[in-house]
Design a protein around this motif. Structure first.
Motif, short mmCIF file in Angstrom:
data_model
loop_
_atom_site.label_atom_id
_atom_site.label_comp_id
_atom_site.label_asym_id
_atom_site.label_seq_id
_atom_site.Cartn_x
_atom_site.Cartn_y
_atom_site.Cartn_z
N PHE A 295 0.84 -1.21 0.00
CA PHE A 295 0.00 0.00 0.00
C PHE A 295 0.88 1.26 0.00
O PHE A 295 0.57 2.24 -0.70
CB PHE A 295 -0.92 0.00 1.21
N TYR A 296 1.94 1.24 0.79
CA TYR A 296 2.85 2.39 0.85
C TYR A 296 3.43 2.67 -0.53
O TYR A 296 3.46 3.81 -1.00
CB TYR A 296 3.95 2.10 1.86
N ASN A 297 3.91 1.61 -1.21
CA ASN A 297 4.50 1.78 -2.54
C ASN A 297 3.47 2.29 -3.55
O ASN A 297 3.79 3.11 -4.42
CB ASN A 297 5.08 0.45 -3.03
N LEU A 298 2.24 1.80 -3.43
CA LEU A 298 1.19 2.29 -4.33
C LEU A 298 0.91 3.77 -4.09
O LEU A 298 0.61 4.52 -5.04
CB LEU A 298 -0.09 1.47 -4.12
N ILE A 312 -3.16 9.50 -1.12
CA ILE A 312 -3.59 9.64 0.28
C ILE A 312 -4.40 8.43 0.71
O ILE A 312 -4.26 7.92 1.84
CB ILE A 312 -4.38 10.95 0.45
N ASP A 313 -5.24 7.92 -0.16
CA ASP A 313 -6.06 6.77 0.18
C ASP A 313 -5.19 5.54 0.46
O ASP A 313 -5.40 4.82 1.45
CB ASP A 313 -7.03 6.48 -0.96
N TYR A 320 -3.31 2.95 8.78
CA TYR A 320 -4.33 2.58 9.75
C TYR A 320 -4.79 1.12 9.63
O TYR A 320 -4.96 0.44 10.64
CB TYR A 320 -5.52 3.52 9.62
N THR A 321 -4.97 0.63 8.41
CA THR A 321 -5.39 -0.76 8.25
C THR A 321 -4.25 -1.71 8.60
O THR A 321 -4.47 -2.73 9.26
CB THR A 321 -5.87 -1.02 6.82
N LEU A 331 1.59 9.94 5.19
CA LEU A 331 0.23 10.43 5.01
C LEU A 331 0.15 11.92 5.33
O LEU A 331 -0.48 12.70 4.59
CB LEU A 331 -0.74 9.65 5.90
N ARG A 332 0.82 12.33 6.38
CA ARG A 332 0.83 13.75 6.76
C ARG A 332 1.51 14.59 5.67
O ARG A 332 1.05 15.69 5.32
CB ARG A 332 1.54 13.92 8.09
N VAL A 333 2.60 14.07 5.12
CA VAL A 333 3.30 14.78 4.04
C VAL A 333 2.40 14.93 2.82
O VAL A 333 2.34 16.01 2.20
CB VAL A 333 4.59 14.01 3.66
N LEU A 334 1.70 13.88 2.45
CA LEU A 334 0.80 13.94 1.29
C LEU A 334 -0.33 14.94 1.51
O LEU A 334 -0.71 15.68 0.60
CB LEU A 334 0.24 12.56 1.01
N GLN A 335 -0.87 14.98 2.71
CA GLN A 335 -1.95 15.93 3.00
C GLN A 335 -1.44 17.37 2.92
O GLN A 335 -2.14 18.26 2.42
CB GLN A 335 -2.54 15.63 4.38
#
Length: 351
Positions: A295-298, A312-313, A320-321, A331-335
């Motif tokens: 998921f991270y790589n995607l 972000i998704d 979280y999952t 995730l914070r960086v992407l937001q």
């Protein structure tokens, strides 16, 4: 008009340590918003230098100052010209915000005052009409200061078949500081931004004597030019959205998962589409470590393609999952990037 935040043509990989490490680094570029937004009507600009001497008296003081500081006569003038050129080049090369005229205007008007009063609006509008631009980016203050410090240090000399011996050397450190002032004038001839900027760089050299150490230092005019180039680039980034380098980690291994290993080979071949397909398969794995890294790589893959909502998704799923701690920070960086992209879009609007 919508501008892409990513310059996808500039994407590279660093494979150092790939054989033994579980990650590799992806480098890309993105537009960062300007610190100070410019009016939408300001589209065509020219750069200008306003600190050229306007009298024999000023030229005399410039030469006198250079002699007393050890910088050499007229080095500030050469540094100021380099600073203006750097600003224009940075705006042309590193930002799609403005259309920049290649001409660098020379506006005479220097006095011994450091920061000149703003130019008259009528004069600015006349210069803009002549140059066929909407506004001017003007260097209106420039001053350099060189500081030298010296100290003595011990060095151990090792020679074959001889005992070690200690010698004293002289170490000289040179610090070159530049203070500059920029103004940007808008279509009405009024100041839309003003900034006083300061930057410095240091160089060191050592030798058997003070004179020998000095000889190893670069020429002051070269040092002034290097600092001036940095300042010009900094001001360009202040008034225009500019590309900045980014780096992301991609996981290449996870519990000896076959899909992750196949994706690793695709990454080495820079076949990102096939790598993403393998990561999609690995994301179905029941092991949270495997799925989390996939998921991270995607998320990285989608960011590379400037699909921030999708990135972000995926980062949220990894965080979280799959309870993946590095994904929380990503995730914070992407937001934050998504917020920055919205600001860039506002700054890029045409009238």
């Amino acid at each position: 008009m919508k501008y892409s935040l990513l310059r996808s043509a500039w994407v590279s990989l660093v494979f150092l340590g790939l054989a033994s490490s579980c990650t590799t680094t992806v480098h890309l570029e993105a537009l960062a918003p300007a610190s100070v937004p410019m009016p939408p009507t300001l589209q065509r600009i020219a750069t200008a230098n306003r600190i050229l001497p306007d009298s024999r008296r000023d030229k005399f003081f410039d030469v006198l100052e250079g002699i007393f500081t050890g910088e050499g006569p007229m080095v500030d003038r050469a540094g100021a010209e380099a600073c203006v050129l750097s600003t224009g080049e940075a705006l042309m090369r590193n930002s799609p915000r403005f259309r920049v005229t290649p001409a660098n205007l020379q506006l005479v008007g220097r006095t011994r005052e450091f920061f000149l009063p703003p130019m008259a609006p009528d004069y600015v509008r006349r210069v803009c009409r002549t140059s066929q631009v909407d506004g001017l980016v003007v260097l209106e203050a420039f001053d350099s200061d060189m500081q030298l410090q010296r100290r003595q240090e011990e060095r151990v000399i090792k020679e074959k078949d001889k005992p070690d011996r200690k010698v004293l050397v002289t170490v000289v450190h040179m610090d070159m500081r530049i203070v500059s002032g920029f103004r940007t004038y808008g279509p009405e001839g009024l100041v839309v931004d003003q900034a006083r900027q300061e930057d410095h760089l240091g160089w060191s050299s050592e030798g058997a004597s003070y004179q020998a150490a000095l000889a190893g230092l670069p020429a002051p005019e070269r040092c002034i030019r290097e600092v001036a180039l940095r300042i010009g680039d900094q001001y360009a980034r202040r008034i225009a959205p500019s590309y900045v380098p980014l780096s992301r980690n991609v996981y290449t291994r996870a519990k000896k998962n076959a899909h992750m290993q196949q994706a690793r080979q695709c990454v080495q071949a820079t076949d990102w589409t096939q790598a993403a397909a393998r990561w999609q398969q690995a994301a179905r794995n029941l092991n949270h470590v495997v799925a989390g890294r996939a998921f991270y790589n995607l998320a990285v893959y989608e960011e590379m393609n400037n699909h921030l909502p999708e990135a972000i998704d995926y980062a949220r799923k990894a965080a979280y999952t799959c309870q993946m701690r590095p994904a929380v920070a990503y995730l914070r960086v992407l937001q934050q990037r998504q917020q920055a992209e919205q600001l860039v879009q506002q700054q890029m609007l045409r009238p």
